[in-house]
Enzyme design. Structure first.
Site, PDB file in Angstrom:
ATOM      1  N   GLY A 136       0.898  -1.465   0.205  1.00 38.43           N
ATOM      2  CA  GLY A 136       0.232  -0.095  -0.152  1.00 38.43           C
ATOM      3  C   GLY A 136       1.035   1.187  -0.078  1.00 38.43           C
ATOM      4  O   GLY A 136       0.733   2.280   0.704  1.00 38.43           O
TER       5      GLY A 136
ATOM      6  N   GLY B 151      -0.368   5.295  -0.931  1.00 33.25           N
ATOM      7  CA  GLY B 151      -1.376   5.743  -0.017  1.00 33.25           C
ATOM      8  C   GLY B 151      -0.650   6.928   0.528  1.00 33.25           C
ATOM      9  O   GLY B 151       0.287   7.410   0.471  1.00 33.25           O
TER      10      GLY B 151
ATOM     11  N   TYR C 282     -15.987   0.039   8.791  1.00 28.94           N
ATOM     12  CA  TYR C 282     -14.626  -0.033   8.993  1.00 28.94           C
ATOM     13  C   TYR C 282     -13.845   0.297  10.109  1.00 28.94           C
ATOM     14  O   TYR C 282     -12.693  -1.345  10.620  1.00 28.94           O
ATOM     15  CB  TYR C 282     -14.030   1.593   8.843  1.00 28.94           C
ATOM     16  CG  TYR C 282     -12.423   1.936   9.344  1.00 28.94           C
ATOM     17  CD1 TYR C 282     -11.836   1.878   8.243  1.00 28.94           C
ATOM     18  CD2 TYR C 282     -11.983   2.710  10.380  1.00 28.94           C
ATOM     19  CE1 TYR C 282     -10.114   2.303   8.589  1.00 28.94           C
ATOM     20  CE2 TYR C 282     -11.043   3.068  10.200  1.00 28.94           C
ATOM     21  CZ  TYR C 282     -10.115   2.288   9.218  1.00 28.94           C
ATOM     22  OH  TYR C 282      -9.069   3.561   9.715  1.00 28.94           O
TER      23      TYR C 282
HETATM   24  N1  SER Z   1      -8.583   8.371   9.121  1.00 28.60           N
HETATM   25  C1  SER Z   1      -8.795   7.936   8.925  1.00 28.60           C
HETATM   26  C2  SER Z   1     -10.603   7.711   9.071  1.00 28.60           C
HETATM   27  O1  SER Z   1     -10.596   8.069   8.914  1.00 28.60           O
HETATM   28  C3  SER Z   1      -9.400   6.534  11.077  1.00 28.60           C
HETATM   29  O2  SER Z   1      -8.258   6.206  10.611  1.00 28.60           O
HETATM   30  O3  SER Z   1     -11.393   6.914   8.808  1.00 28.60           O
END
Ligand code: SER
Length: 325
Positions: free
Chosen positions: A8, A11, A142
């Site tokens: 990755g 990113g 998430y």
């Molecule tokens: N920065 C990330 C998000 O906002 C949090 O880990 O998804």
């Protein structure tokens, strides 16, 4: 010197971490990999790049075995707001890539950095100075992948002796590659819009506190943890790390010290607001400070000074280039 693989690398964190590690450990020793066919020019020119699909454990195995990789920084993940748009894909990619690399670690025994996030907490977690060990019942998909990831990494550590380590990152603020669709992205975008237009419309309410961190500290956290002695670590996945906690209003007030005419207004996005409301206001990172000497270098004031300086210079250079075209 151990060979290092960044998964990755294209990113937000991967790009700057790869550059840092190449300077620190030698360009040839740090291999950038990504599912994208090509990355930022600087990364393509400064060292090796391998296109790799981290979901495919055979491909991961071949690369790691052939290149004799001894350390992997695993940074492939979809961020919270994008995850919420497609929860099935979020689970498949966030868990599928991690699972695939952990399986290879079991065979080839390399050391791994696997970050978690403030997203691993939820509505029932105590909000202020959130402890290292506390309630973790996230409300976003998430967050579900982050908690499952923390547990899976600890399982591989305890069951197979894989040296896998991680931190719970706050929102990361940086100026090279933009974040890819997180709830905390506003805190990056606000600087761009402030410098370009002197105004910004924020999708979170003005008093939404969240933990944030400047990229140099995010890199410092990853590398310091990876270099720490194994026996000094009480936790593997994952350590709370903090450096600053602020709301959009407080950040806007800091920007106004540099740009007095800057104006912020608010148009709340209910999805991202509800995710932000379920995350801590601030984390207690004393375990990281005690076990491996975590100490951030930046606060809101020094980060804002640097962001405004770097971005203003960049935009001025671009405008000049446009004019001479
Ligand atoms: N920065 C990330 C998000 O906002 C949090 O880990 O998804």
């Amino acid at each position: 010197m151990d060979k290092i693989l960044i998964i990755g690398a294209g990113g937000q964190i991967g790009t700057e971490l790869t550059t840092y590690l190449r300077k620190e450990y030698g360009e040839k020793n740090v291999i950038a990999s990504d599912i994208r066919a090509t990355l930022h020019d600087d990364l393509m020119e400064s060292g090796p790049f391998i296109r790799m699909d981290a979901m495919d454990s055979r491909q991961v195995y071949q690369v790691i075995q052939k290149e004799k990789v001894k350390q992997v920084y695993f940074l492939a993940a979809i961020l919270s707001a994008v995850c919420e748009k497609n929860p099935e894909m979020a689970w498949d990619i966030n868990m599928g890539t991690m699972n695939s690399v952990l399986r290879v670690a079991k065979e080839l025994k390399f050391k791994m950095f696997v970050p978690s996030s403030i997203g691993a907490f939820g509505k029932t977690t105590p909000k202020d100075q959130t402890k290292q060990e506390t309630i973790q019942r996230p409300n976003s998909i998430y967050g579900v992948t982050k908690v499952a990831g923390e547990l899976l990494c600890d399982y591989y550590h305890d069951r197979y002796g894989i040296d896998v380590r991680g931190v719970r990152y706050p929102g990361i603020i940086s100026n090279v590659v933009p974040p890819g669709g997180g709830t905390t992205d506003y805190a990056v975008d606000i600087y761009h819009k402030a410098i370009k237009f002197n105004k910004y419309t924020c999708y979170l309410k003005e008093d939404t506190y969240l933990d944030m961190m400047y990229m140099p500290d995010a890199i410092k956290a990853a590398v310091t943890l990876m270099e720490a002695g194994h026996d000094s670590l009480r936790y593997h996945n994952s350590y709370n790390v903090g450096s600053m906690s602020f709301s959009p209003k407080i950040q806007a007030d800091e920007i106004k010290k540099h740009l007095p005419n800057f104006k912020i207004n608010y148009k709340v996005d209910p999805v991202r607001q509800s995710i932000a409301d379920s995350w801590p206001n601030s984390m207690d990172d004393s375990a990281a400070r005690e076990d491996w000497g975590w100490e951030p270098d930046y606060n809101l004031e020094s980060m804002t000074n640097d962001m405004i300086k770097v971005l203003s210079e960049r935009f001025a250079r671009r405008n000049k280039d446009e004019e001479t075209k």
